[in-house]
Design a protein around this motif. Structure first.
Motif, short mmCIF file in Angstrom:
data_model
loop_
_atom_site.label_atom_id
_atom_site.label_comp_id
_atom_site.label_asym_id
_atom_site.label_seq_id
_atom_site.Cartn_x
_atom_site.Cartn_y
_atom_site.Cartn_z
N TRP B 100 0.85 -1.21 0.00
CA TRP B 100 0.00 0.00 0.00
C TRP B 100 0.87 1.24 0.00
O TRP B 100 0.62 2.20 -0.71
CB TRP B 100 -0.89 -0.07 1.23
CG TRP B 100 -1.93 0.98 1.43
CD1 TRP B 100 -2.22 1.59 2.61
CD2 TRP B 100 -2.85 1.52 0.48
NE1 TRP B 100 -3.26 2.48 2.44
CE2 TRP B 100 -3.67 2.46 1.15
CE3 TRP B 100 -3.06 1.31 -0.88
CZ2 TRP B 100 -4.67 3.18 0.51
CZ3 TRP B 100 -4.07 2.03 -1.52
CH2 TRP B 100 -4.85 2.94 -0.82
N SER B 101 1.90 1.22 0.82
CA SER B 101 2.87 2.31 0.85
C SER B 101 4.13 1.75 1.45
O SER B 101 4.08 1.07 2.46
CB SER B 101 2.35 3.47 1.70
OG SER B 101 3.30 4.49 1.74
N ALA B 102 5.26 1.98 0.80
CA ALA B 102 6.47 1.32 1.26
C ALA B 102 7.67 2.23 1.14
O ALA B 102 7.65 3.23 0.43
CB ALA B 102 6.71 0.05 0.43
N GLU B 103 8.71 1.87 1.89
CA GLU B 103 10.00 2.52 1.72
C GLU B 103 11.01 1.43 1.44
O GLU B 103 11.18 0.50 2.23
CB GLU B 103 10.37 3.29 3.00
CG GLU B 103 11.66 4.06 2.86
CD GLU B 103 12.02 4.82 4.12
OE1 GLU B 103 11.08 5.25 4.82
OE2 GLU B 103 13.20 4.97 4.40
N SER B 108 10.72 6.28 -1.10
CA SER B 108 9.34 6.18 -0.64
C SER B 108 8.42 5.96 -1.83
O SER B 108 8.54 6.62 -2.86
CB SER B 108 8.96 7.47 0.09
OG SER B 108 7.60 7.44 0.44
N THR B 110 4.22 5.11 -2.86
CA THR B 110 2.84 4.97 -2.42
C THR B 110 1.98 4.56 -3.60
O THR B 110 2.21 4.98 -4.73
CB THR B 110 2.33 6.31 -1.85
OG1 THR B 110 3.20 6.72 -0.81
CG2 THR B 110 0.94 6.18 -1.30
N GLY B 114 -3.88 5.36 -3.23
CA GLY B 114 -3.80 5.94 -1.90
C GLY B 114 -3.47 7.42 -1.97
O GLY B 114 -4.10 8.25 -1.30
N SER B 118 -6.01 10.41 -0.85
CA SER B 118 -5.54 11.32 0.19
C SER B 118 -5.60 12.77 -0.30
O SER B 118 -6.00 13.67 0.42
CB SER B 118 -4.11 10.95 0.59
OG SER B 118 -3.58 11.91 1.44
N ALA B 121 -9.28 13.89 -0.63
CA ALA B 121 -9.95 14.01 0.66
C ALA B 121 -9.47 15.25 1.40
O ALA B 121 -10.24 15.93 2.07
CB ALA B 121 -9.72 12.76 1.51
N ARG B 122 -8.15 15.55 1.25
CA ARG B 122 -7.62 16.71 1.96
C ARG B 122 -7.80 17.98 1.14
O ARG B 122 -7.76 19.08 1.68
CB ARG B 122 -6.13 16.48 2.24
CG ARG B 122 -5.54 17.49 3.21
CD ARG B 122 -4.05 17.30 3.34
NE ARG B 122 -3.46 18.36 4.14
CZ ARG B 122 -2.16 18.56 4.25
NH1 ARG B 122 -1.32 17.77 3.62
NH2 ARG B 122 -1.69 19.54 4.98
N ALA B 126 0.31 17.77 -1.00
CA ALA B 126 1.54 17.94 -0.24
C ALA B 126 2.71 17.43 -1.08
O ALA B 126 2.56 16.55 -1.93
CB ALA B 126 1.45 17.16 1.07
N VAL B 128 5.34 15.68 -0.17
CA VAL B 128 5.76 14.30 0.10
C VAL B 128 4.97 13.30 -0.71
O VAL B 128 5.49 12.26 -1.12
CB VAL B 128 5.62 13.95 1.60
CG1 VAL B 128 6.85 14.31 2.35
CG2 VAL B 128 4.39 14.54 2.21
N VAL B 129 3.67 13.60 -0.95
CA VAL B 129 2.85 12.68 -1.73
C VAL B 129 3.42 12.56 -3.13
O VAL B 129 3.58 11.46 -3.68
CB VAL B 129 1.39 13.16 -1.79
CG1 VAL B 129 0.53 12.11 -2.45
CG2 VAL B 129 0.88 13.48 -0.42
N SER B 132 6.58 10.50 -3.25
CA SER B 132 6.40 9.05 -3.12
C SER B 132 5.64 8.48 -4.32
O SER B 132 5.51 7.28 -4.46
CB SER B 132 5.68 8.71 -1.82
OG SER B 132 4.36 9.15 -1.87
#
Lengths: 211, 353
Positions: B100-103, B108, B110, B114, B118, B121-122, B126, B128-129, B132
């Motif tokens: 689902w989301s990994a490093e 990173s 995603t 997801g 995200s 919904a927000r 961002a 970081v999204v 990744s």
């Protein structure tokens, strides 16, 4: 014949699509409609609760990254031991129960940032540099609160354990007369180490999660 | 000779799938190990849990970490029996999270689904999204829906349970393979994203199998170690929640009603991967002069497509099953930069079993 097959296929398609749409809507209703959000301590650097629930994708990477294993998924099973229940939208979000394991702000770990905030892929936990002044300024998991009815130091027996446990000892928590804990709201980040350390049961000092 | 090599492709694919599941089980255990090392508790734990599942897991992880470069584990004047928690934390960061989301080695990644839910919904993007998203999106743009065939743990489970249909046939029970419309998954994607935006909660992650498996396995392993700390040793499935029933439902539906129902018709994540990989350059290509129309590839295709018509459009997940099943060497992976391939008509002829 061919019209017959076409109609059957069309009906099938309509049926399947409506099942999918109805299912998604029902799931959505179930997720958002029932259950109030429970106040809970989020990992450091988290957004406001509402925005956090919108941003977090419930991947659990912050829990993997935590060197103190204090971040747990908010499932019924986990919550049961703490006599709370996750709200419908809170299921599987990362949560800290300070009584069980409190956030030690990645103390003694060689890293530039708080590890859970570094692991978060969506920004639900804002990347936070691991420096005392920045942590005090940016981290707000909650605020410690003393129950004077329960606290030993307020009842004639000096204790002071919570003061010793505080990572910002002398700033966030100071010892008053007979080791009475005095909380400075401008320094307390809500890490919960005082609640973890409290020898009274139920805890005389608790972290009240931020709204 | 050629045949052997093609089978190697399937072996490679299945090894990757199995490795993903093994890593998903190991990551929380390694996280627990790092915690115990940091708490200087590991020796007493290993002694107390000796012989049980938890003890053996810890011992195995401990052996691996001790085999890592010596300078790291024995610095700071530590004796040989001690471990350096800093090194353990550093090395355990190599693998984190799940499908689902990994490093992985500091990168990173995603799932685009997801990240998308995200973001909607927000209602804010961002940085970081986006970071990744880089690796998964580039891989999908190049190879199409390979997440489904190479990484998705549900894909592996469904490929295995798909074989149960043969058992049913052997028992002469009636098996159904009802076909639905493939557009359902796009509806799922759109409806799910809209619902996420309206409710301000990313809800697709609650029904998306890789996300469920990723969480369930984490819960399972963490619960096992929690129980071990309470002196309840041994392996149980207590850590699984009712969310696993969703997976069980999908599996039963696929065995009895419709073959690969979820992946072909419903999966919103698959839909997003398809849309991203619609112009992928790496495709399965048919050499029509070699094809003998034996239909083996059509039967083999897990996505229910028809490779014989050279219609490996967006729905194809580049698993290579059709290539492996071909006896005439007519199918192969080829680079095509979006010229002669037909994109439309992904519905296969009803030849499949």
């Amino acid at each position: 014949m061919s019209t017959h097959i076409k109609r059957r296929r069309f009906l099938k398609q309509v049926a399947a699509s409506s099942i999918a749409v109805a299912g998604a809507t029902a799931a959505g209703k179930w997720m958002g409609g029932s259950g109030e959000a429970t106040a809970c301590v989020r990992p450091p650097g988290s957004l406001s609760e509402e925005e956090f629930l919108a941003t977090c994708i419930r991947c659990g990477r912050c829990g993997d990254a935590c060197p103190n294993q204090c971040i747990q998924p908010f499932t019924e099973e986990v919550a049961l031991t703490h006599a709370v229940e996750p709200g419908a939208a809170q299921r599987n979000t990362p949560v800290i129960f300070p009584r069980q394991q409190a956030c030690m702000l990645c103390n003694d770990v060689e890293s530039d940032h708080l590890l859970c905030t570094e692991a978060c892929p969506t920004g639900a936990l804002q990347k936070t540099v691991k420096q005392v002044d920045i942590i005090i300024e940016e981290v707000d998991m909650g605020l410690a609160e003393v129950d004077e009815q329960l606290c030993y130091s307020y009842n004639g027996a000096s204790c002071g354990i919570c003061v010793r446990a505080c990572p910002f000892e002398g700033k966030a928590l100071t010892a008053g007369m007979w080791e009475k804990p005095i909380i400075d709201e401008s320094y307390c980040v809500g890490c919960g180490l005082c609640e973890r350390a409290c020898v009274r049961f139920p805890q005389a000092i608790r972290v009240v999660p931020k709204a | 000779m050629k045949k052997f090599e093609l089978h190697k492709l399937q072996w490679l694919r299945h090894s990757v799938q199995i490795m993903v599941i093994v890593l998903m089980l190991l990551v929380p255990a390694v996280s627990r190990y790092a915690n115990s090392v940091a708490a200087d508790d590991i020796d007493s734990q290993m002694k107390a849990w000796e012989g049980s599942f938890q003890g053996n897991t810890m011992a195995a992880i401990d052996t691996v970490f001790r085999a890592l470069p010596e300078g790291e584990m024995t610095r700071q004047g530590l004796t040989e029996s001690e471990r350096d928690p800093q090194a353990v934390i550093k090395y355990s960061r190599a693998f984190r999270g799940g499908p689902w989301s990994a490093e992985l080695f500091g990168v990173s990644m995603t799932d685009p689904l997801g990240a998308a839910e995200s973001i909607v919904a927000r209602k804010h993007v961002a940085k970081v999204v986006l970071i990744s998203l880089i690796v998964p999106v580039i891989l999908t743009l190049l190879f199409g829906r390979i997440f489904c065939s190479w990484i998705c743990p549900m894909g592996l489970i469904l490929e295995i349970t798909d074989r149960f249909r043969n058992v049913l046939k052997f028992l002469e029970l009636k098996t159904y393979n009802i076909r639905f419309t493939r557009n359902t998954k796009y509806a799922m994607l759109v409806v799910g994203l809209c619902a996420s935006a309206v409710l301000s909660v990313p809800i697709l992650g609650y029904v998306y199998p890789p996300a469920i498996i990723s969480r369930e396995l984490h819960d399972l392993i963490f619960t096992l170690f929690d129980r071990a700390e309470a002196k309840l040793l041994g392996f149980t499935f207590i850590g699984l929640t009712w969310m696993s029933l969703i997976l069980l439902g999908i599996i039963l539906f696929e065995v009895f009603v419709s073959r690969r129902w979820w992946c072909r018709y419903i999966c919103p994540g698959g839909a997003l991967y398809i849309l991203l990989g619609i112009k992928r350059p790496v495709r399965v290509q048919l050499n029509e002069s070699k094809c003998t129309h034996c239909v083996d590839c059509v039967v083999a295709c897990p996505m229910g497509l028809n490779p014989m018509k050279n219609e490996m459009g967006p729905e194809c997940d580049n698993c290579g099953e059709c290539i492996s099943s071909c006896h005439d060497d007519a199918l192969k992976f080829a680079l095509s930069l979006g010229t002669s391939i037909k994109e439309e008509s992904t519905e296969s002829v009803p030849v499949t079993k």
